[in-house]
Design a protein around this motif. Structure first.
Motif, PDB file in Angstrom:
ATOM      1  N   GLY A   4       0.974  -1.013   0.052  1.00  0.00           N
ATOM      2  CA  GLY A   4       0.105   0.429  -0.051  1.00  0.00           C
ATOM      3  C   GLY A   4       0.689   1.600   0.117  1.00  0.00           C
ATOM      4  N   LEU A   8      -5.602   6.817   1.282  1.00  0.00           N
ATOM      5  CA  LEU A   8      -6.806   5.314   2.000  1.00  0.00           C
ATOM      6  C   LEU A   8      -8.325   6.350   1.166  1.00  0.00           C
ATOM      7  N   ALA A  46     -14.694  -1.533   6.181  1.00  0.00           N
ATOM      8  CA  ALA A  46     -13.864  -1.591   4.905  1.00  0.00           C
ATOM      9  C   ALA A  46     -15.577  -1.158   4.058  1.00  0.00           C
ATOM     10  N   THR A  55      -6.232   3.023  -2.405  1.00  0.00           N
ATOM     11  CA  THR A  55      -5.944   2.384  -1.373  1.00  0.00           C
ATOM     12  C   THR A  55      -6.701   2.466  -0.388  1.00  0.00           C
ATOM     13  N   GLU A  57      -8.852   1.298   4.004  1.00  0.00           N
ATOM     14  CA  GLU A  57      -8.258   0.755   5.043  1.00  0.00           C
ATOM     15  C   GLU A  57      -9.226   0.264   5.223  1.00  0.00           C
ATOM     16  N   VAL A  59     -10.341  -1.625   9.112  1.00  0.00           N
ATOM     17  CA  VAL A  59     -10.633  -1.391  10.950  1.00  0.00           C
ATOM     18  C   VAL A  59     -11.393  -2.946  11.791  1.00  0.00           C
ATOM     19  N   LYS A 119      -5.921  -1.936  12.354  1.00  0.00           N
ATOM     20  CA  LYS A 119      -5.868  -1.392  11.542  1.00  0.00           C
ATOM     21  C   LYS A 119      -5.233  -1.812   9.847  1.00  0.00           C
ATOM     22  N   SER A 121      -4.193  -1.218   5.557  1.00  0.00           N
ATOM     23  CA  SER A 121      -4.557  -0.346   3.969  1.00  0.00           C
ATOM     24  C   SER A 121      -4.088  -1.978   3.143  1.00  0.00           C
ATOM     25  N   GLY A 179       1.079  -3.146   6.579  1.00  0.00           N
ATOM     26  CA  GLY A 179      -0.104  -3.229   8.017  1.00  0.00           C
ATOM     27  C   GLY A 179       1.218  -3.345   8.863  1.00  0.00           C
TER      28      GLY A 179
END
Length: 452
Positions: A4, A8, A46, A55, A57, A59, A119, A121, A179
């Motif tokens: 990534g 985001l 998401a 890209t 993110e 959670v 989190k 990405s 990540g």
């Protein structure tokens, strides 16, 4: 695919769904408590839709961890850090690594675990429906020592979110891993949940075997070697002992049994003897880092033959921090033996005790001798006023036998180079009970090496 860069994606509305799955959590193996079987409930958030090249993110919110914080230790604020893995499916395959901050409220004993959100990405590189499925996760607790508990699914887990990826002319599949830390890994301070051994540098020193000094068995029969004189025969002052095998049985939270080898050496000083007790090298394996001075050994030396009683010998704390994954040697233990009777007196290894201090918490783990070990040393003693005979018996604890003073001493080498290691001394379990128990219940003791 799991990589990534770029901004985001936030344009598409986010989606969130709860997923529950059976979970097994394996904490550090430095405690005698079992693994926990429970249910993990996760909510993944998401974007509902995105384009190739974006890209996004993801959670991970832990709605419910697989176990409560057991009734062992209160967890302080900001001591818990989770990491985890989300499995990718459909338009991409691979693992998306997730990481959360070390951020939590104080968690009392016997209460639900509260984990911060994780989190990760992800750069989208192929059109289609991309599924996100929660997988294993790791919980690191930083105090009083850093330990990890690893949790893994025990059933097929359903996807927690799906991203509809439309063609945006992006790159082909692939991509770098981004990540947080791997779900099995801890942060920089975390010890391996598998319980890697912690040890210090070898203390070095002379072979504990030394010259044979007439190690008599506890029945008083000569086990080989010369009898050490009291000074009347040749005026000798140094009396090396014979290395003897000793089996120990330890109380909880220690291991059930320990096998090791011990040598007792003596140096005459007037009418008394300074004792130095050595153990074989590589005494134990520790699953966590220990600060300097946290571990101190002591042993009761049983006096037999003409004299009766016992003398307590003690060792200093570890001079340097013990590093995870390295073997640990116990420091030499020293004390003073003042004879209480004249004749041939034997010195035999007795109860071994490991004391571990972590902050204000202290653990005392006694390991008593099983069976009847042979004496390591026989001395031709002369009674001294206030000496050991008639004082503390072999079955009692405490400092020295009557008149036999216990004294601390310097750190020196453990015994012979090729001797078997004392295994997994109770300190390991005691330490874990303090620190690892704070997350989940734990796995049984790991069996240690029997020799080197």
């Amino acid at each position: 695919m799991i990589g990534g860069a770029g901004m985001l994606l936030a344009a598409s509305p986010a989606q969130a769904a709860d997923v529950s799955y059976k979970t097994e959590c394996i904490p550090p193996p430095i405690s005698g408590l079992p693994a926990v079987q429970g249910t993990t409930k996760v909510q993944l958030t998401a974007p509902a839709a995105a384009k190739v090249g974006d890209t996004v993110e993801v959670v991970w919110k832990t709605v419910e961890a697989a176990s409560r914080n057991p009734d062992v230790l209160d967890l302080d604020k900001d001591t818990v850090k989770p990491t985890g893995t989300v499995k990718l499916g459909g338009a991409a395959t691979g693992d998306l690594k997730m990481e959360g901050p070390r951020q939590n409220p104080a968690i009392p004993k016997n209460s639900p675990m509260i984990l911060p959100d994780m989190k990760g990405s992800l750069k989208l590189e192929k059109a289609g429906d991309l599924t996100l499925t929660p997988d294993g996760y790791n919980i690191n607790v930083s105090k009083p020592l850093s330990t990890d508990t690893k949790c893994s699914p025990k059933e097929t887990v359903q996807p927690g979110a799906t991203i509809k990826v439309t063609d945006g002319g992006g790159a082909t599949t692939g991509g770098a891993d981004t990540g947080g830390a791997d779900a099995g890994g801890a942060d920089a301070g975390g010890a391996d949940a598998g319980g890697a051994d912690a040890g210090g540098a070898d203390t070095g020193g002379a072979d504990a075997g030394g010259a044979d000094a007439g190690g008599a068995d506890t029945g008083g029969t000569d086990a080989g070697g010369a009898t050490a004189g009291s000074g009347g025969s040749g005026g000798a002052t140094d009396f090396p002992g014979k290395e003897v095998a000793v089996d120990f049985a330890c109380k909880s939270p220690g291991p059930a049994a320990i096998a090791g080898k011990v040598t007792i050496n003596a140096k005459k000083d007037g009418g008394s003897y300074g004792l130095t007790v050595k153990t074989a090298k590589g005494v134990m394996d520790s699953p966590a880092d220990l600060p300097a001075g946290a571990l101190k050994p002591s042993m009761k030396i049983v006096i037999g033959g003409a004299d009766k009683g016992s003398v307590n010998v003690t060792g200093p704390g570890n001079p340097a921090p013990l590093e995870t994954g390295k073997p640990v040697d116990l420091p030499d233990m020293t004390g003073t033996y003042k004879p209480g009777a004249s004749g041939k007196s034997t010195l035999t290894p007795g109860t071994l005790t490991i004391d571990v201090t972590l902050g204000t918490s202290k653990i005392n783990i006694p390991c008593t001798v099983k069976g009847t070990p042979k004496a390591s040393l026989e001395l031709d003693t002369t009674a001294q006023q206030g000496g050991a005979s008639g004082g503390d018996t072999a079955g009692s604890g405490g400092a020295a036998a009557a008149g036999g003073t216990a004294s601390g001493g310097g750190l020196a080498a453990t015994g012979a180079e090729d001797n078997g290691a004392l295994r997994a001394l109770g300190l390991v379990a005691g330490t874990a009970i303090l620190l690892g128990g704070a997350v989940f219940t734990f796995t049984p003791w790991r069996r240690l090496r029997s020799g080197r």
